[in-house]
Design a protein around this motif. Structure first.
Motif, short mmCIF file in Angstrom:
data_model
loop_
_atom_site.label_atom_id
_atom_site.label_comp_id
_atom_site.label_asym_id
_atom_site.label_seq_id
_atom_site.Cartn_x
_atom_site.Cartn_y
_atom_site.Cartn_z
N LYS A 70 35.38 -6.57 1.42
CA LYS A 70 34.26 -5.71 0.99
C LYS A 70 33.54 -6.28 -0.22
O LYS A 70 32.34 -6.09 -0.39
CB LYS A 70 34.76 -4.30 0.66
CG LYS A 70 35.09 -3.49 1.88
CD LYS A 70 33.82 -3.04 2.59
CE LYS A 70 34.15 -2.07 3.70
NZ LYS A 70 32.98 -1.73 4.48
N CYS A 71 34.28 -6.98 -1.08
CA CYS A 71 33.66 -7.59 -2.27
C CYS A 71 33.01 -8.94 -1.94
O CYS A 71 32.39 -9.56 -2.81
CB CYS A 71 34.71 -7.78 -3.36
SG CYS A 71 35.31 -6.22 -4.06
N GLY A 72 33.16 -9.39 -0.71
CA GLY A 72 32.54 -10.65 -0.30
C GLY A 72 33.31 -11.89 -0.71
O GLY A 72 32.76 -12.98 -0.70
N TYR A 73 34.58 -11.73 -1.06
CA TYR A 73 35.39 -12.88 -1.49
C TYR A 73 36.08 -13.57 -0.32
O TYR A 73 36.62 -14.65 -0.46
CB TYR A 73 36.48 -12.44 -2.48
CG TYR A 73 35.97 -11.70 -3.68
CD1 TYR A 73 34.70 -11.93 -4.21
CD2 TYR A 73 36.77 -10.76 -4.31
CE1 TYR A 73 34.24 -11.23 -5.32
CE2 TYR A 73 36.32 -10.06 -5.43
CZ TYR A 73 35.06 -10.31 -5.92
OH TYR A 73 34.62 -9.62 -7.02
N MET A 74 36.08 -12.90 0.84
CA MET A 74 36.75 -13.41 2.02
C MET A 74 35.89 -13.02 3.22
O MET A 74 35.30 -11.94 3.23
CB MET A 74 38.14 -12.75 2.12
CG MET A 74 38.99 -13.14 3.28
SD MET A 74 40.56 -12.22 3.33
CE MET A 74 41.36 -12.82 1.85
N SER A 75 35.84 -13.89 4.22
CA SER A 75 35.05 -13.56 5.41
C SER A 75 35.70 -12.41 6.18
O SER A 75 36.92 -12.20 6.10
CB SER A 75 34.93 -14.79 6.33
OG SER A 75 36.16 -15.04 6.99
N ILE A 76 34.87 -11.70 6.90
CA ILE A 76 35.37 -10.59 7.72
C ILE A 76 36.40 -11.11 8.72
O ILE A 76 37.46 -10.51 8.91
CB ILE A 76 34.21 -9.88 8.46
CG1 ILE A 76 33.33 -9.14 7.44
CG2 ILE A 76 34.73 -8.92 9.52
CD1 ILE A 76 32.04 -8.59 8.02
#
Length: 131
Positions: free
Chosen positions: A95-101
């Motif tokens: 959700k924070c954009g630190y890891m791909s979905i």
């Protein structure tokens, strides 16, 4: 039993697929979390690394406590809790954009497999107890 089938004797916790999945997930989390923002170092980064590693450490402890049903189940329950916690941190990382979905889904799925195995062990500890 099929004569061609080979069965491997389980002598250590590291022989179990559930442990290897948890260890692999923890190592993937370690590598991915190296790219998390520096401001997350003492929060999300530490938390997700700690919980993912704790699954493995508690599993090793549980394996050594197989002489005592209550202690064995208690440690497996700790593993279950740490696995679920790791899933929560994975959701935050995505959700924070630190890891791909996709990477988050893959790791989340791995922890679902770990949780399934842990629940089976918790529900039938007599299959694992020694002594």
């Amino acid at each position: 039993m099929d004569k061609g089938a080979e069965t491997k004797k389980i002598t250590t916790h590291e022989d179990l697929v559930i442990y290897r999945k948890a260890f692999g997930a923890a190592m993937t989390i370690f590598e991915v979390s190296k790219k998390f923002p520096v401001e997350e170092r003492y929060s999300l980064t530490d938390q997700i690394r700690r919980s993912s590693r704790s699954v493995c450490a508690n599993f090793a402890e549980a394996w050594r406590k197989r002489r005592y049903k209550a202690a064995f189940v208690a440690k497996l329950s700790d593993c279950e809790a740490e696995s679920a916690e790791s899933q929560v941190w994975l959701k935050f990382a995505v959700k924070c954009g630190y890891m791909s979905i996709e990477q988050g889904r893959e790791l989340f799925h791995t922890y679902n497999q770990v949780l399934s195995g842990l629940v089976k062990m918790i529900n039938s500890p007599e299959n694992w107890l020694i002594g």
